[in-house]
Write an enzyme that holds these catalytic residues in place. Structure first.
Site, mmCIF file in Angstrom:
data_model
loop_
_atom_site.group_PDB
_atom_site.id
_atom_site.type_symbol
_atom_site.label_atom_id
_atom_site.label_comp_id
_atom_site.label_asym_id
_atom_site.label_seq_id
_atom_site.Cartn_x
_atom_site.Cartn_y
_atom_site.Cartn_z
ATOM 1 N N ASN A 8 39.358 47.629 35.250
ATOM 2 C CA ASN A 8 38.063 47.221 34.366
ATOM 3 C C ASN A 8 37.114 46.275 35.541
ATOM 4 O O ASN A 8 37.510 45.167 35.668
ATOM 5 C CB ASN A 8 38.528 46.490 33.228
ATOM 6 C CG ASN A 8 37.441 45.568 32.591
ATOM 7 O OD1 ASN A 8 36.310 46.115 32.864
ATOM 8 N ND2 ASN A 8 37.911 44.877 31.621
ATOM 9 N N LYS A 10 34.536 44.865 34.453
ATOM 10 C CA LYS A 10 33.682 44.136 34.007
ATOM 11 C C LYS A 10 32.116 44.254 33.935
ATOM 12 O O LYS A 10 31.730 45.207 34.424
ATOM 13 C CB LYS A 10 34.299 42.571 33.865
ATOM 14 C CG LYS A 10 35.872 42.488 33.745
ATOM 15 C CD LYS A 10 36.347 41.128 33.610
ATOM 16 C CE LYS A 10 37.933 40.923 33.647
ATOM 17 N NZ LYS A 10 38.521 40.036 32.843
ATOM 18 N N HIS A 98 38.411 44.787 23.916
ATOM 19 C CA HIS A 98 38.810 44.000 25.028
ATOM 20 C C HIS A 98 38.598 42.608 24.489
ATOM 21 O O HIS A 98 37.509 42.312 23.653
ATOM 22 C CB HIS A 98 38.248 44.232 26.172
ATOM 23 C CG HIS A 98 38.616 43.401 27.395
ATOM 24 N ND1 HIS A 98 38.176 42.141 27.428
ATOM 25 C CD2 HIS A 98 39.239 43.758 28.449
ATOM 26 C CE1 HIS A 98 38.695 41.605 28.781
ATOM 27 N NE2 HIS A 98 39.454 42.733 29.290
ATOM 28 N N GLU A 100 37.323 40.094 25.670
ATOM 29 C CA GLU A 100 35.966 39.574 25.940
ATOM 30 C C GLU A 100 35.130 40.038 25.003
ATOM 31 O O GLU A 100 33.895 39.374 24.915
ATOM 32 C CB GLU A 100 35.801 39.802 27.535
ATOM 33 C CG GLU A 100 36.436 39.001 28.601
ATOM 34 C CD GLU A 100 36.881 39.464 29.647
ATOM 35 O OE1 GLU A 100 36.120 40.439 30.106
ATOM 36 O OE2 GLU A 100 37.718 38.681 30.436
ATOM 37 N N GLU A 170 47.436 42.638 26.084
ATOM 38 C CA GLU A 170 46.790 41.471 26.901
ATOM 39 C C GLU A 170 46.651 40.112 26.280
ATOM 40 O O GLU A 170 45.753 40.077 25.520
ATOM 41 C CB GLU A 170 45.300 41.757 27.366
ATOM 42 C CG GLU A 170 44.961 43.325 27.817
ATOM 43 C CD GLU A 170 43.805 43.509 28.714
ATOM 44 O OE1 GLU A 170 44.016 43.367 29.975
ATOM 45 O OE2 GLU A 170 42.827 43.154 28.416
ATOM 46 N N GLY A 176 42.521 36.617 33.450
ATOM 47 C CA GLY A 176 41.643 36.093 34.547
ATOM 48 C C GLY A 176 42.020 34.637 34.878
ATOM 49 O O GLY A 176 41.171 33.893 35.370
ATOM 50 N N SER A 213 45.935 39.081 34.617
ATOM 51 C CA SER A 213 46.144 38.669 36.043
ATOM 52 C C SER A 213 47.228 39.464 36.712
ATOM 53 O O SER A 213 47.968 38.885 37.555
ATOM 54 C CB SER A 213 46.720 37.083 35.856
ATOM 55 O OG SER A 213 45.483 36.415 35.531
HETATM 56 C C1 PEP Z 1 41.119 42.517 31.954
HETATM 57 O O1 PEP Z 1 39.812 42.475 32.317
HETATM 58 O O2 PEP Z 1 41.553 43.112 30.969
HETATM 59 C C2 PEP Z 1 42.016 41.649 32.586
HETATM 60 C C3 PEP Z 1 43.484 41.862 32.345
HETATM 61 O O3 PEP Z 1 41.539 41.116 33.609
HETATM 62 P P1 PEP Z 1 42.284 40.210 34.660
HETATM 63 O O4 PEP Z 1 43.136 41.127 35.535
HETATM 64 O O5 PEP Z 1 41.452 39.620 35.614
HETATM 65 O O6 PEP Z 1 43.299 39.275 34.192
#
Ligand code: PEP
Length: 254
Positions: A8, A10, A98, A100, A170, A176, A213
């Site tokens: 992703n 983003k 997601h 976000e 998640e 992040g 992460s």
């Molecule tokens: C994500 O954007 O779904 C995500 C898990 O981001 P990160 O790997 O940066 O934690």
């Protein structure tokens, strides 16, 4: 089976040239690791060009997806992108819910469900993201919240629905932040999610993903997960040395 990797991007990178160079790194990774399935989820504006890049190289283990889609198929919805548009741009996958996106648009469970139904209608494979919205750190697993996220998103599916799809666990506090859930928590939650899916008659076609992460360091432990079919990777998708290491570790998995 080797774990599948979803990247992703983003809201990155800033220019088409950077997007194209970054994507070229994924193309070379796909060529050098043909046994691993990779899916890149770039911003909408780069899809057309990256799809052309993909066609030029003809790699079959690298696919494109989008980060969101509209709740409706067409019409007066300014700023929205439909599932059919994404399909026509060469997308095969789409992220839904997601954390976000849920937060930015204050999406209700019903709206997530509408997006999921749209993805199926358009022939896109959904990657439904669920996680603890309420917890800022892990104290205990919020099973009722996870259950609600799964069951409400998966309402009113067509009876003949048999396509593959993915459920990405998640935890919001892990996205992040550089903090990952422990393997025992992820295994426990994955088991729970599979039970919830079984109640809906959907256990067979669903792949469970972990996201939060995942990077070149955390993958060393995460790759040992038994219940998980792949990873959703955010920040590390922008750093070739990191995502190449992740892929290498997955490729070495026995
Ligand atoms: C994500 O954007 O779904 C995500 C898990 O981001 P990160 O790997 O940066 O934690």
């Amino acid at each position: 089976m080797l774990k599948k990797l979803f990247f992703n991007w983003k809201m990155n990178p800033t220019s088409p040239n950077e997007a194209s160079s970054l994507f070229a790194e994924f193309v070379s990774l796909a060529q050098s690791q043909p046994q691993i399935s990779l899916v890149v989820l770039p911003p909408y504006v780069y899809l057309s060009e990256l799809n052309q890049q993909l066609q030029t190289f003809g790699v079959t283990n690298l696919k494109l997806g989008a980060q969101d889609l509209a709740r409706h198929s067409a019409g007066a919805y300014t700023g929205q992108i439909s599932g059919q548009m994404l399909k026509n741009m060469g997308c095969q996958y789409v992220l839904i819910g997601h954390s976000e996106t849920r937060e930015a648009y204050q999406l209700s469970h019903e709206q997530i469900n509408q997006k999921l139904l749209q993805s199926l209608e358009s022939g896109l494979v959904p990657i439904l993201c669920v996680g603890h919205q309420s917890d800022k750190t892990i104290t205990e697993i919020n099973y009722p919240e996870l259950s609600e996220q799964v069951t409400t998103a998966l309402q009113n599916l067509p009876p003949e629905f048999k396509t593959e799809f993915y459920l990405a666990y998640e935890p919001v506090w892990a996205i992040g932040t550089g903090k990952t859930a422990t393997n025992s928590i992820i295994e426990e939650v994955s088991q729970f999610l599979k039970q919830e899916l079984a109640k809906l008659g959907l256990a067979k076609q669903v792949g469970i993903l972990y996201g939060g992460s995942v990077d070149d360091v955390s993958i060393q432990e995460l790759v040992k997960l038994q219940q998980v079919d792949g990873f959703l990777i955010g920040g590390a998708s922008l750093k070739p040395e990191k995502f190449k290491t992740i892929a290498q570790v997955v490729a070495n998995q026995v």
